[in-house]
Design a protein around this motif. Structure first.
Motif, PDB file in Angstrom:
ATOM      1  N   MET A 263      65.366 -29.906  28.264  1.00  0.00           N
ATOM      2  CA  MET A 263      65.525 -31.158  29.000  1.00  0.00           C
ATOM      3  C   MET A 263      66.713 -31.940  28.446  1.00  0.00           C
ATOM      4  O   MET A 263      66.942 -31.977  27.245  1.00  0.00           O
ATOM      5  N   SER A 264      67.471 -32.558  29.320  1.00  0.00           N
ATOM      6  CA  SER A 264      68.625 -33.364  28.918  1.00  0.00           C
ATOM      7  C   SER A 264      68.160 -34.773  28.566  1.00  0.00           C
ATOM      8  O   SER A 264      67.480 -35.422  29.369  1.00  0.00           O
ATOM      9  N   THR A 265      68.527 -35.224  27.387  1.00  0.00           N
ATOM     10  CA  THR A 265      68.086 -36.536  26.926  1.00  0.00           C
ATOM     11  C   THR A 265      69.216 -37.273  26.212  1.00  0.00           C
ATOM     12  O   THR A 265      70.236 -36.680  25.829  1.00  0.00           O
TER      13      THR A 265
ATOM     14  N   THR B 233      74.295 -37.248  23.508  1.00  0.00           N
ATOM     15  CA  THR B 233      73.348 -36.538  24.372  1.00  0.00           C
ATOM     16  C   THR B 233      72.814 -35.282  23.702  1.00  0.00           C
ATOM     17  O   THR B 233      73.387 -34.768  22.727  1.00  0.00           O
TER      18      THR B 233
ATOM     19  N   PHE C 264      68.906 -42.377  35.131  1.00  0.00           N
ATOM     20  CA  PHE C 264      68.069 -42.645  33.973  1.00  0.00           C
ATOM     21  C   PHE C 264      66.761 -43.297  34.427  1.00  0.00           C
ATOM     22  O   PHE C 264      66.666 -43.821  35.544  1.00  0.00           O
TER      23      PHE C 264
ATOM     24  N   GLY D 225      66.071 -41.542  23.779  1.00  0.00           N
ATOM     25  CA  GLY D 225      64.911 -40.839  24.278  1.00  0.00           C
ATOM     26  C   GLY D 225      64.862 -40.728  25.785  1.00  0.00           C
ATOM     27  O   GLY D 225      64.041 -39.962  26.322  1.00  0.00           O
ATOM     28  N   ASP D 226      65.724 -41.461  26.485  1.00  0.00           N
ATOM     29  CA  ASP D 226      65.747 -41.386  27.942  1.00  0.00           C
ATOM     30  C   ASP D 226      66.105 -39.981  28.417  1.00  0.00           C
ATOM     31  O   ASP D 226      67.015 -39.341  27.879  1.00  0.00           O
ATOM     32  N   ALA D 227      65.405 -39.530  29.441  1.00  0.00           N
ATOM     33  CA  ALA D 227      65.784 -38.291  30.122  1.00  0.00           C
ATOM     34  C   ALA D 227      66.984 -38.569  31.025  1.00  0.00           C
ATOM     35  O   ALA D 227      67.150 -39.680  31.538  1.00  0.00           O
TER      36      ALA D 227
END
Length: 216
Positions: free
Chosen positions: A1-3, A96, A112, A164-166
């Protein structure tokens, strides 16, 4: 997952007498940071609240509102330089993870959790301030040869971002011109410059520079 691993902002700081004051020394912050379009280059600074852009003639503004660099690419540089590179060392606002920043297509949109929406606009071209900040011999040349520039982004929809946001990639334009390709075109591979004129999302100021270079 991209965060988002960290969100980084900088305060004004004098780097040396010749370079003057800069906001390139960025550090991670806790909690959410508001992001909005700062206005045109020359008057607008950073898109992140609390982040300093001191040289507004050459940095910041709507097309360079946010700068992102991948932790994986910082890790590669750590091996090449033989030293630790903390988040924000390259002056990036967003460090990232799991996101191919240099493989992103110009015009690609990232969303986001807060509703913030950013659009990839252009690569980062290294400057003297970056070289002084890094303290590495021949840094501009070395960074250019390595050709992993990170990406500038413009703000399409304002909102907040936090560690921590995806990151959701909403749209990837069909033209396929990436941050990496555009960086190479603007630096060591001028034969690629015509490609940039075919990218509607490429910044107008950089597009004019490309036209001038092709007309010589």
């Amino acid at each position: 997952m991209s965060t988002i691993l960290t969100v980084n902002v900088g305060r004004p700081r004098e780097i040396d007498a010749k370079t003057g004051t800069t906001g390139i020394h960025k550090l991670p912050v806790d909690g959410p940071v508001h992001v909005s379009a700062p206005g045109p280059k020359g008057t607008g600074g950073s898109g992140l609240a609390g982040d300093a852009i001191c040289d507004r003639e050459n940095h910041g503004g709507d097309d360079q509102a946010v700068y992102a660099y991948a932790r994986e690419d910082l890790d590669t540089w750590e091996g090449l330089l033989g030293r630790e590179l903390a988040p924000g060392t390259f002056g990036e606002n967003l460090t990232t993870s799991g996101l191919d920043v240099d493989g992103a297509v110009i015009g690609e949109r990232w969303r986001f959790p807060s509703g913030l929406e950013l659009q990839v606009s252009c690569p980062r071209i290294p400057c003297r301030t970056f070289a002084v900040r890094m303290g590495e011999p021949r840094w501009v040349k070395r960074f250019t040869e390595h050709a992993v520039s990170g990406a500038y982004l413009r703000v399409l929809v304002p909102g907040e971002v936090r560690a921590g946001d995806a990151v959701e990639v909403l749209d990837r334009p069909a033209h396929g011109v990436t941050v990496s390709t555009s960086f190479k075109a603007l630096t060591r591979h001028p034969e690629l410059l015509p490609l940039l004129l075919e990218v509607p999302e490429f910044p107008d100021a950089e597009r004019e520079t490309v036209r001038q270079r092709l007309s010589r």
